[in-house]
Design an enzyme around this catalytic site. Sequence first.
Site, PDB file in Angstrom:
ATOM      1  CE1 TYR A   1     -10.498 -13.110 -13.425  1.00 41.35           C
ATOM      2  CE2 TYR A   1     -10.103 -16.000 -13.323  1.00 41.35           C
ATOM      3  CZ  TYR A   1     -10.321 -14.263 -13.059  1.00 41.35           C
ATOM      4  OH  TYR A   1      -9.488 -14.479 -11.846  1.00 41.35           O
ATOM      5  CD  GLU A  51      -2.567  -0.962   0.511  1.00 45.18           C
ATOM      6  OE1 GLU A  51      -3.145  -0.409  -0.679  1.00 45.18           O
ATOM      7  OE2 GLU A  51      -3.527  -2.438  -0.085  1.00 45.18           O
ATOM      8  CE  LYS A  65      -7.070 -16.773  -9.907  1.00 39.58           C
ATOM      9  NZ  LYS A  65      -5.892 -15.937  -8.469  1.00 39.58           N
TER      10      LYS A  65
HETATM   11  N1  NAD Z   1     -12.755 -10.554  -6.816  1.00 36.81           N
HETATM   12  C1  NAD Z   1     -13.010 -11.487  -7.170  1.00 36.81           C
HETATM   13  O1  NAD Z   1     -14.279 -11.538  -8.009  1.00 36.81           O
HETATM   14  C2  NAD Z   1     -12.420 -12.770  -6.838  1.00 36.81           C
HETATM   15  C3  NAD Z   1     -13.379 -14.308  -6.989  1.00 36.81           C
HETATM   16  C4  NAD Z   1     -12.422 -14.502  -6.840  1.00 36.81           C
HETATM   17  C5  NAD Z   1     -11.100 -14.902  -6.729  1.00 36.81           C
HETATM   18  N2  NAD Z   1     -10.419 -13.874  -6.597  1.00 36.81           N
HETATM   19  C6  NAD Z   1      -9.255 -13.785  -6.261  1.00 36.81           C
HETATM   20  O2  NAD Z   1      -8.936 -13.075  -4.631  1.00 36.81           O
HETATM   21  C7  NAD Z   1      -7.090 -13.436  -4.263  1.00 36.81           C
HETATM   22  C8  NAD Z   1      -7.169 -11.390  -4.559  1.00 36.81           C
HETATM   23  O3  NAD Z   1      -7.940 -10.621  -5.521  1.00 36.81           O
HETATM   24  P1  NAD Z   1      -8.700  -9.575  -4.551  1.00 36.81           P
HETATM   25  O4  NAD Z   1     -10.278  -9.239  -5.962  1.00 36.81           O
HETATM   26  O5  NAD Z   1      -9.085  -9.676  -3.617  1.00 36.81           O
HETATM   27  O6  NAD Z   1      -7.663  -8.600  -4.846  1.00 36.81           O
HETATM   28  P2  NAD Z   1      -7.770  -7.162  -4.089  1.00 36.81           P
HETATM   29  O7  NAD Z   1      -7.523  -6.147  -5.242  1.00 36.81           O
HETATM   30  O8  NAD Z   1      -8.970  -6.529  -3.877  1.00 36.81           O
HETATM   31  O9  NAD Z   1      -6.000  -7.311  -3.502  1.00 36.81           O
HETATM   32  C9  NAD Z   1      -4.861  -7.602  -3.452  1.00 36.81           C
HETATM   33  C10 NAD Z   1      -3.916  -7.539  -2.472  1.00 36.81           C
HETATM   34  O10 NAD Z   1      -2.733  -8.247  -2.660  1.00 36.81           O
HETATM   35  C11 NAD Z   1      -2.314  -7.789  -2.253  1.00 36.81           C
HETATM   36  N3  NAD Z   1      -1.224  -7.172  -3.052  1.00 36.81           N
HETATM   37  C12 NAD Z   1      -1.196  -6.914  -4.091  1.00 36.81           C
HETATM   38  N4  NAD Z   1       0.522  -6.370  -4.571  1.00 36.81           N
HETATM   39  C13 NAD Z   1       1.023  -7.368  -3.816  1.00 36.81           C
HETATM   40  C14 NAD Z   1       2.207  -7.407  -3.443  1.00 36.81           C
HETATM   41  N5  NAD Z   1       3.371  -7.051  -4.908  1.00 36.81           N
HETATM   42  N6  NAD Z   1       3.109  -7.892  -2.727  1.00 36.81           N
HETATM   43  C15 NAD Z   1       2.169  -7.614  -1.283  1.00 36.81           C
HETATM   44  N7  NAD Z   1       0.692  -7.526  -1.277  1.00 36.81           N
HETATM   45  C16 NAD Z   1       0.429  -7.224  -2.860  1.00 36.81           C
HETATM   46  C17 NAD Z   1      -2.839  -6.067  -1.865  1.00 36.81           C
HETATM   47  O11 NAD Z   1      -2.411  -4.903  -1.178  1.00 36.81           O
HETATM   48  C18 NAD Z   1      -4.050  -6.147  -1.349  1.00 36.81           C
HETATM   49  O12 NAD Z   1      -4.243  -6.462  -0.589  1.00 36.81           O
HETATM   50  C19 NAD Z   1      -6.528 -13.256  -6.396  1.00 36.81           C
HETATM   51  O13 NAD Z   1      -6.733 -14.572  -6.738  1.00 36.81           O
HETATM   52  C20 NAD Z   1      -8.430 -12.676  -7.094  1.00 36.81           C
HETATM   53  O14 NAD Z   1      -7.908 -14.184  -8.305  1.00 36.81           O
HETATM   54  C21 NAD Z   1     -10.921 -12.732  -6.824  1.00 36.81           C
END
Ligand code: NAD
Length: 390
Positions: A237, A75, A246
């Site tokens: 996707y 962040e 994935k």
């Molecule tokens: N959003 C959806 O609809 C959804 C659905 C199913 C699965 N997912 C999966 O959930 C996981 C998280 O996605 P999200 O949607 O919650 O994302 P998000 O953008 O809300 O959160 C991402 C997080 O990763 C952290 N981050 C990013 N780069 C980083 C780095 N280099 N080092 C440390 N931390 C880092 C960010 O600070 C944040 O805490 C992913 O694998 C995504 O594919 C998301």
Amino acid sequence: MTERVVKPVGRGFLFLDSHPAGCARVVREMAAEVERRTPARRTALVIGSSSGYGLATTIAGLARYGIDGIGICFEKAPTARRTATAGWYRTAETAALAAELGRSWTFVNADAFADTTKDEVLDLVAEQLGGIDHLVYSVAAPRRTDPRTGETYQSVLKAIGAEHTTKSLAFDDGAPVLQEVGIEVATDDEIAQTVKVMGGEDWTRWITALQDRDLLKPGFNTVALTYIGSELTGPLYRQGSIGASKADLEQTALKLAADGVTAMTSVNGAAVTQASSAIPGIGLYVSLLHKVTGLQTPVEQSIALWDQLTGASPFDLDDEGRIRLDRWELNDDVQSAVRAQWESVTQANIAEVADAAWFLTEVRRLYGFDVPGVNYDAETEVDVNWPATS
Ligand SMILES: NC(=O)c1ccc[n+]([C@@H]2O[C@H](COP(=O)([O-])OP(=O)(O)OC[C@H]3O[C@@H](n4cnc5c(N)ncnc54)[C@H](O)[C@@H]3O)[C@@H](O)[C@H]2O)c1
């Protein structure tokens, strides 16, 4: 100390500033979704803890089972011109929540892909937790520098094989606009780079690093988050470049399991997050999905995840050994209703067919705006410190 009025300024779904008080309230609302259970006396590492599913996992583990842990996220601090990122403020409030609940949580703001971060975090694990029972990998990142080579890889959101167009949702002055968006075809190199960023390599490197220092406790288990989603979003996707990553993550779980680690992917349902709102078509899809069935919140799904990880409930696995938290989304009736709406949506009926206003509010909430109980005309303290070790 700097107090100022913070307004949502930006373009599309991206805002330049975040509202500290709004972000803090979102954390409290999430915690209020959780029904407490007897503490599980477990420790966890959550990678990607400040946002979306990682934040929900952190809050649910903390509030439901009193889990102690370390969260890692990336962040930005406040500057003279801009507020901190929303995840900075949410992390500060999550740490305050942990302290109130008497739990030990430390948040590390650093690049999870870097070896220096792994070293720092492993030192903290050894000192503060004595080892790890659970590792949740929930990173969504646009790029990754491989610390062994110094090479930086970029992830792309592109189709594989053939070009594609998708309906997509945009907003003009708050009013929903239906668009057609073209999706380019990824080159082989772009697919490979996307896999390097969002595939399983870094997850494995974390586990190996913990093993090398003997920091995995007996009964350790780990999950990385994955997504399958609907046929409607499939070309971009699941069958696209991000889907290739994935698939790699899911293969990684199988490889880790073959090496004796209890590793699984967790298929979570669609959610409005910073990562997902950047994907063309997803905004429209979740707006229709919300209208059809409502969405199971990230906290609700994270509670189900913790119940399974701690052994309170049996694992709900599919034939490929993946934890399924997305059954509510991929239910046949839900999907056929969403498909019918997707096909019938036009500019003229979009406001009725899709919960577009709800989606826009959810996007604004990612930055701490549109949160009930916050006075957005009042000055708010933007210089919030990164939380000290609790
Ligand atoms: N959003 C959806 O609809 C959804 C659905 C199913 C699965 N997912 C999966 O959930 C996981 C998280 O996605 P999200 O949607 O919650 O994302 P998000 O953008 O809300 O959160 C991402 C997080 O990763 C952290 N981050 C990013 N780069 C980083 C780095 N280099 N080092 C440390 N931390 C880092 C960010 O600070 C944040 O805490 C992913 O694998 C995504 O594919 C998301």
